[in-house]
Design a protein around this motif. Sequence first.
Motif, short mmCIF file in Angstrom:
data_model
loop_
_atom_site.label_atom_id
_atom_site.label_comp_id
_atom_site.label_asym_id
_atom_site.label_seq_id
_atom_site.Cartn_x
_atom_site.Cartn_y
_atom_site.Cartn_z
N SER A 203 -12.03 -2.24 -0.90
CA SER A 203 -12.16 -1.98 0.53
C SER A 203 -13.58 -1.62 0.92
CB SER A 203 -11.19 -0.88 0.97
OG SER A 203 -11.53 0.34 0.35
N ILE A 204 -14.42 -1.20 -0.03
CA ILE A 204 -15.81 -0.87 0.27
C ILE A 204 -16.78 -1.89 -0.33
CG2 ILE A 204 -15.38 1.60 0.53
CD1 ILE A 204 -16.43 1.99 -2.31
N THR A 205 -16.22 -2.97 -0.87
CA THR A 205 -17.04 -4.04 -1.45
C THR A 205 -17.38 -5.06 -0.38
OG1 THR A 205 -15.95 -3.74 -3.58
CG2 THR A 205 -17.19 -5.77 -3.28
N SER A 206 -18.57 -5.62 -0.44
CA SER A 206 -19.01 -6.61 0.54
C SER A 206 -18.07 -7.82 0.55
CB SER A 206 -20.44 -7.06 0.21
OG SER A 206 -20.78 -8.20 0.95
N MET A 207 -17.73 -8.27 1.76
CA MET A 207 -16.87 -9.44 1.88
C MET A 207 -17.53 -10.70 1.34
SD MET A 207 -14.05 -10.83 2.52
CE MET A 207 -13.06 -9.61 3.36
N TRP B 8 -5.51 -7.99 -0.31
CA TRP B 8 -6.11 -7.36 -1.49
C TRP B 8 -7.26 -6.43 -1.12
CZ3 TRP B 8 -11.03 -8.10 -3.80
CH2 TRP B 8 -11.17 -7.55 -5.08
N LYS B 9 -8.08 -6.85 -0.16
CA LYS B 9 -9.24 -6.04 0.23
C LYS B 9 -8.82 -4.77 0.96
CE LYS B 9 -13.53 -6.01 2.91
NZ LYS B 9 -14.22 -5.12 1.97
N ARG B 10 -7.80 -4.84 1.81
CA ARG B 10 -7.41 -3.70 2.64
C ARG B 10 -6.42 -2.78 1.92
NH1 ARG B 10 -7.95 -2.13 7.91
NH2 ARG B 10 -6.27 -0.78 8.67
N LEU B 11 -5.88 -3.21 0.80
CA LEU B 11 -4.82 -2.47 0.12
C LEU B 11 -5.22 -1.02 -0.18
CD1 LEU B 11 -1.96 -2.99 -1.03
CD2 LEU B 11 -3.04 -3.47 -3.22
N GLY B 12 -6.42 -0.84 -0.73
CA GLY B 12 -6.86 0.50 -1.11
C GLY B 12 -7.08 1.42 0.08
N TYR B 13 -7.57 0.86 1.19
CA TYR B 13 -7.82 1.67 2.39
C TYR B 13 -6.50 2.20 2.96
CZ TYR B 13 -9.26 2.85 7.16
OH TYR B 13 -9.48 3.49 8.35
N SER C 85 0.83 -1.21 0.00
CA SER C 85 0.00 0.00 0.00
C SER C 85 0.86 1.25 0.00
CB SER C 85 -0.95 -0.01 1.20
OG SER C 85 -0.22 -0.07 2.42
N LEU C 86 2.02 1.23 0.67
CA LEU C 86 2.92 2.38 0.67
C LEU C 86 3.50 2.61 -0.73
CD1 LEU C 86 4.53 4.63 1.99
CD2 LEU C 86 6.20 2.92 2.76
N ARG D 241 -6.72 5.37 -8.43
CA ARG D 241 -7.00 5.46 -6.99
C ARG D 241 -8.35 4.85 -6.66
NH1 ARG D 241 -5.13 11.64 -5.31
NH2 ARG D 241 -2.88 11.37 -5.64
N ALA D 242 -9.35 5.19 -7.46
CA ALA D 242 -10.70 4.65 -7.23
C ALA D 242 -10.72 3.14 -7.43
CB ALA D 242 -11.70 5.34 -8.16
#
Length: 301
Positions: free
Chosen positions: A121-125, A174-179, A96-97, A114-115
């Motif tokens: 990160s905002i998609t349902s698990m 993968w899910k947390r990368l964008g946050y 992420s950095l 970016r989007a």
Amino acid sequence: MKAAAVHKKPPGKLMNDGKWAWIMLLPNILGFFMFMLVPVVATFVLSFTKYDMLTKPKFIGLGNYTEMIHDPIVWQVTGNTILYTALTVPVGMGLSLLLAVALDQEIKLKRFYRAAFFLPSITSMVVISIVWQWIYNPEFGLLNFGLSLLGLPKGKWLTSASTSLASIAAVGIWKRLGYDMILFLSGLQGISATYYEAAELDGASKLQRFRYITIPMLKPTTFFVFIMAIINSFQVFDQVMLMTSGGPGRSSSVLVHYLYQNAFQYFKLGYACAIAYLLFAIVMIITAINLKMEKSMREIY
């Protein structure tokens, strides 16, 4: 010259403002008591009882905590949780950095990228788990298909004890990368450009500027991302439940998953509450470390 008159509200007006403030805050206050404070207290009380949700709770003192200490599954799932954290936090933070640094440059379609990276990160698990189950499918999954094109052996990613936890960890990264990328981006944009300009005039390379300016100046953000990522990793549950149900065996079971099983499958609610407080203690220790680190960072900066 006359002094400007200070406008003061009459006492009745102040009382009305205070009354309306409490009325506006009332929903949040009630929500806090009903959905946070009461469950926390009830969980603590029930952790000292034997309770199956069908009969009246029976007080057993420290029985649940004693059982938890001697329960090998508790230590196994705690170890799995620590391993999951060790797999996701360093790799996720590093990626992420690097992604934040790349998307902080003046490149085309920067906002689109970016989007796109933030979207998971905002998609349902639930949706993410279904998609990744298909990707990991040993027969017709996209991952094994790609490996076969490269002449590499296929894997049983979710059904093998040696790869199930790592496969779930990859989804978590993968899910947390964008946050985390957004947090690092906000930190990067808080660094004054004059530092980089001065370093460039002194002949510093891009790598040297990253090492001696970016990384030190990002320390507060890095500590925040680090602690939040650890807390999030210790509370992992959704993808474990949806993708492997803790299997095969207990190779991918974690603390929250075992807590869920005791509460809603084995109907050992008192024991589940004791496990919840084990998790609570771990998170509190991490939070205390975070507060100490933040205090140290404030003193430095």
